[in-house]
Design a protein around this motif. Structure first.
Motif, PDB file in Angstrom:
ATOM      1  N   SER A 187       0.816  -1.330  -0.048  1.00 28.74           N
ATOM      2  CA  SER A 187       0.086  -0.028  -0.173  1.00 28.74           C
ATOM      3  C   SER A 187       0.711   1.355   0.051  1.00 28.74           C
ATOM      4  CB  SER A 187      -0.919  -0.034   1.359  1.00 28.74           C
ATOM      5  OG  SER A 187      -1.789  -1.010   1.357  1.00 28.74           O
ATOM      6  N   ALA A 188       1.871   1.254   0.816  1.00 30.73           N
ATOM      7  CA  ALA A 188       2.695   2.381   0.977  1.00 30.73           C
ATOM      8  C   ALA A 188       3.521   2.790  -0.575  1.00 30.73           C
ATOM      9  CB  ALA A 188       3.904   2.302   1.865  1.00 30.73           C
ATOM     10  N   ALA A 189       3.947   1.626  -1.277  1.00 29.38           N
ATOM     11  CA  ALA A 189       4.717   1.628  -2.557  1.00 29.38           C
ATOM     12  C   ALA A 189       3.644   2.159  -3.578  1.00 29.38           C
ATOM     13  CB  ALA A 189       5.394   0.365  -2.685  1.00 29.38           C
ATOM     14  N   GLU A 190       2.376   1.905  -3.648  1.00 24.04           N
ATOM     15  CA  GLU A 190       1.428   1.968  -4.391  1.00 24.04           C
ATOM     16  C   GLU A 190       1.086   3.595  -4.143  1.00 24.04           C
ATOM     17  OE1 GLU A 190      -2.087  -0.151  -4.504  1.00 24.04           O
ATOM     18  OE2 GLU A 190      -1.100  -2.049  -5.215  1.00 24.04           O
ATOM     19  N   GLY A 191       1.029   4.156  -3.167  1.00 21.90           N
ATOM     20  CA  GLY A 191       0.621   5.494  -2.737  1.00 21.90           C
ATOM     21  C   GLY A 191       1.939   6.379  -3.199  1.00 21.90           C
ATOM     22  N   THR A 192       3.159   5.878  -2.889  1.00 22.16           N
ATOM     23  CA  THR A 192       4.253   6.680  -3.345  1.00 22.16           C
ATOM     24  C   THR A 192       4.360   6.853  -4.796  1.00 22.16           C
ATOM     25  OG1 THR A 192       5.605   5.818  -1.395  1.00 22.16           O
ATOM     26  CG2 THR A 192       6.778   6.790  -3.397  1.00 22.16           C
ATOM     27  N   LEU A 193       4.042   5.560  -5.731  1.00 23.55           N
ATOM     28  CA  LEU A 193       3.963   5.800  -7.230  1.00 23.55           C
ATOM     29  C   LEU A 193       2.778   6.451  -7.727  1.00 23.55           C
ATOM     30  CD1 LEU A 193       4.540   1.937  -8.140  1.00 23.55           C
ATOM     31  CD2 LEU A 193       6.107   3.904  -8.514  1.00 23.55           C
ATOM     32  N   ASP A 194       1.675   6.687  -7.146  1.00 22.53           N
ATOM     33  CA  ASP A 194       0.558   7.475  -7.361  1.00 22.53           C
ATOM     34  C   ASP A 194       1.159   8.886  -7.128  1.00 22.53           C
ATOM     35  OD1 ASP A 194      -1.070   5.478  -8.049  1.00 22.53           O
ATOM     36  OD2 ASP A 194      -2.181   5.425  -6.227  1.00 22.53           O
ATOM     37  N   PHE A 195       1.604   9.228  -6.129  1.00 23.10           N
ATOM     38  CA  PHE A 195       2.287  10.715  -5.815  1.00 23.10           C
ATOM     39  C   PHE A 195       3.189  10.825  -6.975  1.00 23.10           C
ATOM     40  CE2 PHE A 195       5.238  13.529  -4.013  1.00 23.10           C
ATOM     41  CZ  PHE A 195       4.136  14.518  -3.413  1.00 23.10           C
ATOM     42  N   GLY A 196       4.219  10.142  -7.140  1.00 24.04           N
ATOM     43  CA  GLY A 196       5.208  10.505  -7.986  1.00 24.04           C
ATOM     44  C   GLY A 196       4.613  10.723  -9.596  1.00 24.04           C
ATOM     45  N   TYR A 197       3.509   9.668 -10.004  1.00 22.97           N
ATOM     46  CA  TYR A 197       2.766  10.043 -11.122  1.00 22.97           C
ATOM     47  C   TYR A 197       2.135  11.261 -11.151  1.00 22.97           C
ATOM     48  CZ  TYR A 197      -0.060   9.142 -15.091  1.00 22.97           C
ATOM     49  OH  TYR A 197      -0.943   9.204 -16.342  1.00 22.97           O
ATOM     50  N   GLY A 198       1.413  11.751 -10.164  1.00 21.82           N
ATOM     51  CA  GLY A 198       0.950  13.050 -10.098  1.00 21.82           C
ATOM     52  C   GLY A 198       1.990  14.138 -10.156  1.00 21.82           C
ATOM     53  N   VAL A 199       2.976  14.149  -9.517  1.00 21.63           N
ATOM     54  CA  VAL A 199       3.962  15.035  -9.739  1.00 21.63           C
ATOM     55  C   VAL A 199       4.413  15.235 -10.962  1.00 21.63           C
ATOM     56  CG1 VAL A 199       6.116  15.715  -8.931  1.00 21.63           C
ATOM     57  CG2 VAL A 199       4.644  15.074  -7.352  1.00 21.63           C
ATOM     58  N   TRP A 200       4.709  14.141 -11.854  1.00 23.89           N
ATOM     59  CA  TRP A 200       5.255  13.892 -12.870  1.00 23.89           C
ATOM     60  C   TRP A 200       4.233  14.511 -13.991  1.00 23.89           C
ATOM     61  CZ3 TRP A 200       3.569  10.702 -17.269  1.00 23.89           C
ATOM     62  CH2 TRP A 200       4.399  10.502 -18.294  1.00 23.89           C
ATOM     63  N   MET A 201       2.826  14.240 -14.001  1.00 27.06           N
ATOM     64  CA  MET A 201       1.787  14.606 -14.766  1.00 27.06           C
ATOM     65  C   MET A 201       1.770  16.137 -14.619  1.00 27.06           C
ATOM     66  SD  MET A 201       0.519  12.373 -16.676  1.00 27.06           S
ATOM     67  CE  MET A 201      -1.043  13.182 -17.264  1.00 27.06           C
ATOM     68  N   LYS A 202       1.884  16.730 -13.451  1.00 27.99           N
ATOM     69  CA  LYS A 202       1.794  18.219 -13.121  1.00 27.99           C
ATOM     70  C   LYS A 202       2.727  18.764 -13.802  1.00 27.99           C
ATOM     71  CE  LYS A 202       1.120  21.590  -9.767  1.00 27.99           C
ATOM     72  NZ  LYS A 202       1.207  21.674  -8.168  1.00 27.99           N
ATOM     73  N   THR A 203       4.103  18.212 -13.809  1.00 29.93           N
ATOM     74  CA  THR A 203       5.268  19.024 -14.448  1.00 29.93           C
ATOM     75  C   THR A 203       5.170  18.808 -15.736  1.00 29.93           C
ATOM     76  OG1 THR A 203       6.568  18.247 -12.412  1.00 29.93           O
ATOM     77  CG2 THR A 203       7.644  18.657 -14.426  1.00 29.93           C
ATOM     78  N   THR A 204       4.944  17.746 -16.560  1.00 26.90           N
ATOM     79  CA  THR A 204       4.875  17.610 -17.916  1.00 26.90           C
ATOM     80  C   THR A 204       3.666  18.386 -18.483  1.00 26.90           C
ATOM     81  OG1 THR A 204       3.308  15.539 -17.808  1.00 26.90           O
ATOM     82  CG2 THR A 204       5.771  15.483 -18.006  1.00 26.90           C
TER      83      THR A 204
END
Length: 74
Positions: A53-70
Motif C-alpha cells: 500500500s505504501a509503495a502504491e501510494g508513493t507511485l501514485d504521488f510520483g505519477y501525479g507530480v510527473w503529470m503536473k510537471t509535464t
C-alpha cells in the motif's frame, strides 16, 4: 495367582494411561506449532500488505507530480 493377575492389570492400566497422556501432549504440541506458524505467516502478510500500500501510494504521488510537471510544459 490372583495377585499376579491384578498386578498385570494395574501395569497395563498404567501403560494405557501413559500412552493417552503422550497422545494428548503430542496433539497440543502440534496445535501450538500450527498456530504459531499461521501467526507468523499472517504477520508477514500484514507487513507485505502495508508495504504494498505504501509503495502504491508513493507511485501514485510520483505519477501525479510527473503529470503536473509535464502538463506545465505543454
Amino acid at each position: 495367582m490372583n495377585i499376579l493377575q491384578k498386578t498385570r492389570r494395574e501395569g497395563s492400566t498404567l501403560v494405557v494411561t501413559l500412552l493417552v497422556i503422550f497422545v494428548i501432549t503430542a496433539s497440543i504440541g502440534i496445535a501450538m506449532h500450527v498456530t504459531s506458524t499461521t501467526l507468523r505467516q499472517t504477520d508477514s502478510s500484514r507487513d507485505f500488505s502495508a508495504l504494498e500500500s505504501a509503495a502504491e501510494g508513493t507511485l501514485d504521488f510520483g505519477y501525479g507530480v510527473w503529470m503536473k510537471t509535464t502538463n506545465n510544459y505543454f
